[in-house]
Design a protein around this motif. Structure first.
Motif, PDB file in Angstrom:
ATOM      1  N   LYS A 197      61.740  63.220   0.404  1.00  0.00           N
ATOM      2  CA  LYS A 197      62.927  64.006   0.032  1.00  0.00           C
ATOM      3  C   LYS A 197      62.510  65.302  -0.672  1.00  0.00           C
ATOM      4  O   LYS A 197      63.137  66.347  -0.483  1.00  0.00           O
ATOM      5  N   THR A 198      61.483  65.204  -1.467  1.00  0.00           N
ATOM      6  CA  THR A 198      61.005  66.389  -2.201  1.00  0.00           C
ATOM      7  C   THR A 198      60.482  67.440  -1.227  1.00  0.00           C
ATOM      8  O   THR A 198      60.753  68.642  -1.387  1.00  0.00           O
ATOM      9  N   THR A 226      61.414  67.909   1.836  1.00  0.00           N
ATOM     10  CA  THR A 226      62.595  68.510   2.473  1.00  0.00           C
ATOM     11  C   THR A 226      63.258  69.506   1.535  1.00  0.00           C
ATOM     12  O   THR A 226      63.692  70.593   1.946  1.00  0.00           O
ATOM     13  N   LEU A 227      63.321  69.147   0.259  1.00  0.00           N
ATOM     14  CA  LEU A 227      63.964  69.977  -0.766  1.00  0.00           C
ATOM     15  C   LEU A 227      63.282  71.347  -0.883  1.00  0.00           C
ATOM     16  O   LEU A 227      63.942  72.372  -1.102  1.00  0.00           O
ATOM     17  N   LEU A 228      61.976  71.355  -0.695  1.00  0.00           N
ATOM     18  CA  LEU A 228      61.227  72.592  -0.872  1.00  0.00           C
ATOM     19  C   LEU A 228      61.561  73.640   0.183  1.00  0.00           C
ATOM     20  O   LEU A 228      61.267  74.822   0.008  1.00  0.00           O
ATOM     21  N   ASP A 229      62.175  73.227   1.288  1.00  0.00           N
ATOM     22  CA  ASP A 229      62.556  74.188   2.335  1.00  0.00           C
ATOM     23  C   ASP A 229      63.856  74.897   2.012  1.00  0.00           C
ATOM     24  O   ASP A 229      64.226  75.867   2.680  1.00  0.00           O
ATOM     25  N   GLU A 230      64.557  74.404   0.996  1.00  0.00           N
ATOM     26  CA  GLU A 230      65.829  75.044   0.611  1.00  0.00           C
ATOM     27  C   GLU A 230      65.554  76.263  -0.260  1.00  0.00           C
ATOM     28  O   GLU A 230      64.497  76.394  -0.876  1.00  0.00           O
ATOM     29  N   LYS A 279      50.962  74.335   0.108  1.00  0.00           N
ATOM     30  CA  LYS A 279      49.996  73.542  -0.670  1.00  0.00           C
ATOM     31  C   LYS A 279      50.686  72.321  -1.277  1.00  0.00           C
ATOM     32  O   LYS A 279      50.145  71.209  -1.268  1.00  0.00           O
ATOM     33  N   ILE A 280      51.896  72.559  -1.800  1.00  0.00           N
ATOM     34  CA  ILE A 280      52.657  71.461  -2.414  1.00  0.00           C
ATOM     35  C   ILE A 280      52.954  70.394  -1.360  1.00  0.00           C
ATOM     36  O   ILE A 280      52.752  69.191  -1.585  1.00  0.00           O
ATOM     37  N   LYS A 281      53.444  70.828  -0.194  1.00  0.00           N
ATOM     38  CA  LYS A 281      53.799  69.875   0.871  1.00  0.00           C
ATOM     39  C   LYS A 281      52.586  69.063   1.304  1.00  0.00           C
ATOM     40  O   LYS A 281      52.677  67.848   1.520  1.00  0.00           O
ATOM     41  N   ASN A 282      51.449  69.718   1.438  1.00  0.00           N
ATOM     42  CA  ASN A 282      50.232  69.005   1.854  1.00  0.00           C
ATOM     43  C   ASN A 282      49.827  67.935   0.843  1.00  0.00           C
ATOM     44  O   ASN A 282      49.380  66.843   1.211  1.00  0.00           O
ATOM     45  N   LEU A 283      49.997  68.253  -0.435  1.00  0.00           N
ATOM     46  CA  LEU A 283      49.613  67.288  -1.471  1.00  0.00           C
ATOM     47  C   LEU A 283      50.605  66.134  -1.562  1.00  0.00           C
ATOM     48  O   LEU A 283      50.239  65.019  -1.960  1.00  0.00           O
ATOM     49  N   LEU A 284      51.877  66.403  -1.192  1.00  0.00           N
ATOM     50  CA  LEU A 284      52.884  65.341  -1.256  1.00  0.00           C
ATOM     51  C   LEU A 284      52.896  64.486   0.006  1.00  0.00           C
ATOM     52  O   LEU A 284      53.612  63.497   0.058  1.00  0.00           O
TER      53      LEU A 284
END
Length: 530
Positions: free
Chosen positions: A457-458, A460-464, A525-530
Motif C-alpha cells: 500500500k505504501t 502505491t501511495l508514493l505514486d500519488e 529508491k524507496i520503492k526498491n527498498l520496500l
C-alpha cells in the motif's frame, strides 16, 4: 542566616543569579554603586570555561539592576602578568618570550599587534556577539600609569605582615631567610623585559629598590615613579578590590579552596588595605561533551564562544549559563544532544511567550534576552536531518520545507540554516540519516502477510501527488486503519507500521518524520527498498 531567610521566601521560584543578587544586597545594603567584577588573562584563546568568569557576574549584575540597584560591571584584562607557558596552538618559538608581560609579545596571528591585544580584541568581539556591555580595565595601562604605585609601596612597607599571612596557609614551616628575602612584587627588567629579577634591598623611607636581573643588568628604581613593577597575584587581587571598590566577584574553584589564593587575598584586603572583601562565590568547571580533558588555554585544548556561535543560537548559550548555578559543573554538547537542546529550548520559549511557564523557568528565560521573534526560527532538527539527505542542495531543501508550511524566505530561516549546516558538517556525522543500500530481506522475512500488505500500500501511495508533507503523513497513518476502530489499538498498529518502514528504509526502529523524509528521497529508491 541568608540561606534560612531565602528558604522561607521560596528560593525555588527564582534563578540562581537572583538568589546571589539578593544575598549581595543583604550583606552590603548601603552601597551606592554595586561594582561587579570579572577578570581574564590573555594567555590564550578565552574558552567557554573562562566565559563562566564573565557570565556569572554578568547575570548577577542584570538581577541587581532589576532589583533597582546602580551597577558598575568591570572586566580586568590581566595583560601585565608574565607569559608563563607556550599554549599548544602557538608556535613553540614563543618559549623565548617566557617571563615577559603579554603586552610585549608580538601577536602570533596578526601584524602590528601585541599578543595581549590580539587575544583581548578577539574576546571583546565574542562579548559583542553575546550582547555583553562591560567596562574594560587594562592592567598594563593601570600599572604603567603609576595609578597603583602608592598601593605597591603599602605592600612593600608591610611585606613582613604579608609574608606572615601567606605563611599561615602553608603546610611547611618557613625559614627566616625566606622571610627576609620575600618581596610582594615582580620587576620587569628594562633591558631584557623579563621578570628574572632579584631584589637585594628596599629602603622604606625613600622607596628605592636595588635589584639585579639574570640577564646581567643591575639597577635601582623608586617605587613612587616606577612603571615596571607588578604586585604578586595574592596581593594584586585584593589591592584591585580596594581600588575599584568591588562589591561582588567570582572565581574558579581552584582559587576558592579554604587555603587557596582567595583566602589569602581576603586577609590581605582586610589587614593590609583595610578593605572588606567583596561577596564572593566560586564557580565549577565546564566541559565539552565527548571531549574528555578539561579545557585549558595553556594546552590549546579549547572551545571558544566563537566555536559555540557556529552551532548554537546565542540565546541558547545564555540559557546554559543561566540554568545551571555557579557550582554546577556541566558539559556543553556538540554531539547529537545539540538536537535535544534546541528542542528543549524551543519548547521553553513557546511556553514563555504563551504565559504557561513556571516562575523559576520564566526567570531563567528572562536572563537569555530571548525575544518573541525567536519563535520565527525553523525547527533545527528538520534542517540538520534533511540537509545531508538532499546532499546540501539548499534550493531543494527550501522546496521540501515549503511543503511543511515553513517560510523559507526569512532571515531567521537563513540564520538557523547556517547553524545547522555548521553542526552537520563539523560534528553531526553520527546524526545523518542514510538509506540502506540494499533491501532488508532479513527483516522483511519476519513480517506477517498483513504487514507485507502495508508495504505494498505504501508503494502505491508514493505514486500519488501530495501538496504538503502533512498530507502525505496523514495518508501514511491511514494505511493501517482498515478494520481498526479503537484508538488505543490504532495507535499501536500505526507505531508498528512506522517501525517497519524505518527498518526497511534505514535499518533501525526510528528516524525522521516520514512524510517529510519520503518527499525528500528519490521515490524509486524507496520503492526498491520496500
Amino acid at each position: 542566616m541568608f540561606q534560612a531567610t531565602f528558604l522561607m521566601k521560596g528560593m525555588m521560584k527564582m534563578n540562581w543569579a537572583k538568589e546571589v543578587a539578593m544575598r549581595i544586597i543583604e550583606e552590603r545594603p548601603n552601597e551606592e554603586v554595586y561594582t561587579v567584577a570579572s577578570g581574564v588573562s590573555p594567555s590564550g584563546f578565552v574558552h567557554i570555561g573562562n566565559f563562566r568568569e564573565i557570565a556569572t557576574p554578568y547575570l548577577v549584575a542584570k538581577e541587581l539592576r532589576k532589583l533597582g540597584k546602580k551597577v558598575r560591571y568591570i572586566l580586568s584584562f590581566d595583560e601585565f602578568d608574565r607569559f608563563r607557558k607556550v599554549p599548544g596552538n602557538i608556535d613553540p618559538s614563543y618559549e623565548k618570550y617566557i617571563g615577559m608581560p603579554y603586552t610585549e609579545l608580538p601577536s602570533p596571528f596578526t601584524e602590528n599587534e601585541s599578543y595581549a591585544s590580539y587575544m583581548e580584541n578577539r574576546f571583546l568581539n565574542e562579548l559583542k556577539a553575546m550582547d555583553v556591555e562591560v567596562e574594560c580595565i587594562y592592567q598594563a595601562k593601570e600599572y604603567q600609569s603609576g595609578r597603583y604605585n602608592k598601593y605597591i609601596k603599602i605592600a612593600m612597607d608591610n611585606r613582613d605582615k604579608i609574608f606572615s599571612i601567606i605563611d599561615d596557609f602553608r603546610t611547611q614551616d618557613s625559614t627566616e631567610e625566606e622571610r627576609q628575602n620575600y618581596y610582594p612584587i615582580s620587576i620587569y627588567c628594562p633591558k631584557c623585559r623579563k621578570d628574572s629579577t632579584k631584589i637585594s634591598s628596599y629602603n622604606s623611607e625613600t622607596g628605592e629598590v636595588i635589584y639585579s636581573c639574570a640577564c646581567g643588568h643591575n639597577d635601582t628604581l623608586n617605587i613612587n615613579n616606577a612603571n615596571n613593577i607588578k604586585l604578586q597575584w595574592k596581593v594584586d587581587w585584593p589591592m584591585r578590590w580596594m581600588v575599584e571598590k568591588v562589591t561582588f566577584e567570582t572565581g574558579g574553584i581552584d582559587h576558592s579552596a579554604s587555603n587557596g589564593s582567595k583566602a589569602v587575598s581576603e586577609r590581605v584586603a582586610r589587614e593590609i588595605y583595610n578593605y572588606e572583601p567583596p561577596v564572593y562565590i566560586p564557580y565549577n568547571f565546564i566541559g565539552i561533551k565527548g571531549g574528555g580533558a578539561k579545557m585549558s588555554s595553556s594546552t590549546g585544548n579549547v572551545l571558544t564562544i566563537t566555536d559555540l556561535l557556529r552551532v548554537y543560537d546565542k540565546n541558547i548559550i545564555w540559557w546554559f549559563y543561566a540554568r545551571f548555578d555557579n557550582m554546577h559543573a556541566f558539559d556543553i554538547a556538540l554531539d547529537n544532544d545539540v538536537i535535544r537542546y534546541y528542542s528543549e529550548f524551543d519548547r521553553w520559549v513557546k511556553l514563555y511567550f504563551n504565559g504557561n511557564i513556571d516562575d523559576k523557568n520564566r526567570s531563567i528565560l528572562d536572563l537569555t534576552n530571548v525575544k518573541e521573534d525567536y519563535l520565527k526560527y525553523p525547527n533545527f532538527s528538520y534542517l540538520a536531518t534533511f540537509l545531508p539527505i538532499v546532499n546540501f542542495d539548499i534550493d531543494l531543501l527550501k522546496e521540501l520545507l515549503s511543503k511543511e508550511n515553513i517560510d523559507v524566505n526569512t532571515k531567521e530561516f537563513s540564520e538557523r540554516l547556517e547553524l545547522a549546516k555548521n553542526w552537520v558538517t563539523d560534528y553531526g556525522s553520527d546524526y545523518q540519516v542514510n538509506l540502506l543500500n540494499e533491501r532488508n530481506n532479513e527483516f522483511y522475512d519476519t513480517l506477517n502477510e498483513l504487514e507485507k500488505e502495508w508495504l505494498n500500500k505504501t508503494i502505491t501511495l508514493l505514486d500519488e501527488d501530495f501538496s504538503t508533507t502533512d498530507d502525505l503523513q496523514t495518508a501514511l497513518y491511514s494505511v493501517v486503519k482498515d478494520g481498526i476502530l479503537a484508538d488505543k489499538e490504532l495507535k499501536q498498529t500505526q507505531k508498528r507500521y512506522f517501525q517497519i518502514l524505518y527498518n526497511m528504509l534505514l535499518g533501525k526502529d526510528q528516524g525522521p518524520k516520514l512524510g517529510l523524509f519520503l518527499m525528500a528521497v528519490d521515490k524509486e529508491k524507496i520503492k526498491n527498498l520496500l
